[in-house]
Design a protein around this motif. Sequence first.
Motif, short mmCIF file in Angstrom:
data_model
loop_
_atom_site.label_atom_id
_atom_site.label_comp_id
_atom_site.label_asym_id
_atom_site.label_seq_id
_atom_site.Cartn_x
_atom_site.Cartn_y
_atom_site.Cartn_z
N UNK A 32 8.51 -18.56 -4.24
CA UNK A 32 7.97 -19.92 -4.40
C UNK A 32 6.87 -20.37 -3.07
N UNK A 33 5.73 -20.87 -3.35
CA UNK A 33 4.85 -21.27 -2.08
C UNK A 33 5.17 -22.48 -1.48
N UNK A 34 5.17 -22.55 -0.41
CA UNK A 34 5.29 -23.93 0.53
C UNK A 34 4.11 -24.72 0.30
N UNK A 35 4.75 -26.16 -0.09
CA UNK A 35 3.51 -27.22 -0.29
C UNK A 35 2.55 -27.31 0.90
N UNK A 36 3.35 -27.47 1.87
CA UNK A 36 2.66 -27.97 3.24
C UNK A 36 3.04 -26.65 4.31
N UNK A 37 2.10 -26.20 4.88
CA UNK A 37 2.36 -25.04 5.76
C UNK A 37 2.62 -25.48 7.36
N UNK A 38 1.89 -26.73 7.74
CA UNK A 38 2.08 -27.36 8.82
C UNK A 38 2.53 -28.74 8.94
N UNK A 39 3.16 -29.21 9.92
CA UNK A 39 3.52 -30.44 10.20
C UNK A 39 2.43 -31.40 10.14
N UNK A 40 2.40 -32.53 9.19
CA UNK A 40 1.02 -33.46 9.39
C UNK A 40 0.86 -33.97 10.64
N UNK A 41 1.97 -34.10 11.55
CA UNK A 41 1.59 -35.06 12.78
C UNK A 41 1.22 -33.83 13.84
N UNK A 42 2.23 -32.86 14.16
CA UNK A 42 1.82 -32.15 15.15
C UNK A 42 1.23 -30.56 15.09
N UNK A 43 1.23 -30.46 13.80
CA UNK A 43 0.63 -28.99 13.37
C UNK A 43 1.39 -27.58 13.66
N UNK A 44 2.82 -28.08 13.93
CA UNK A 44 3.58 -26.84 13.98
C UNK A 44 3.97 -26.40 12.62
N UNK A 45 4.24 -25.12 12.60
CA UNK A 45 4.69 -24.39 11.33
C UNK A 45 6.08 -24.97 11.05
N UNK A 46 6.05 -25.30 9.77
CA UNK A 46 7.33 -26.00 8.96
C UNK A 46 8.35 -24.73 8.73
N UNK A 47 9.47 -25.15 8.96
CA UNK A 47 10.59 -24.26 8.57
C UNK A 47 11.58 -25.04 7.53
N UNK A 48 12.29 -24.49 6.77
CA UNK A 48 13.07 -25.31 5.92
C UNK A 48 12.75 -25.51 4.39
N UNK A 49 12.93 -26.76 3.97
CA UNK A 49 12.69 -26.94 2.57
C UNK A 49 11.25 -26.82 2.21
N UNK A 50 10.86 -26.52 0.88
CA UNK A 50 9.51 -26.12 0.36
C UNK A 50 8.77 -27.60 0.26
N UNK A 51 9.06 -28.54 0.05
CA UNK A 51 8.25 -29.64 0.14
C UNK A 51 8.38 -30.55 1.48
N UNK A 52 8.80 -30.08 2.64
CA UNK A 52 8.64 -30.55 3.87
C UNK A 52 7.54 -30.87 4.45
N UNK A 53 7.33 -31.96 4.94
CA UNK A 53 5.85 -32.48 5.48
C UNK A 53 5.88 -32.62 6.98
#
Length: 127
Positions: A1-22
């Motif tokens: 399953x593809x992650x909805x959001x690749x990077x944090x909307x605020x700082x741009x860091x790569x996201x880890x954890x839940x697929x729908x994390x922003x």
Amino acid sequence: MKRLQEECLNCGNKLKGRIDKKYCDPQCKSAHQYKKERERPDRFYNKVDNQLRLNRRILKEYNKAGKAIVRQSILLQEGFDPKFFTHYWKNQKGDVYLFVYEYGFFSKKENGNDKFVLIKWQDYMLK
């Protein structure tokens, strides 16, 4: 399953954890929402509330004794806006006083000058 959001909307860091994390953490979420809110134009109710508070402060300042008569131009220069009020009261003569919380004002002409009669709310006005 593809992650909805690749990077944090605020700082741009790569996201880890839940697929729908922003956001990467609660601080980034809060910071991003704060930035978004600051970019929005002032909301109408904030403008109304700010004007009501300013009107109340001005009426309180110029009506220390419970009743006063002041030139309209003086209050208007202070930022008073008579279109913003919370309620009204009509006296036995038929004069309508507009109130900003507990401070009321009535517009009248005296000696060719536009004036406000300022009063403070009294218990008998409930009847």
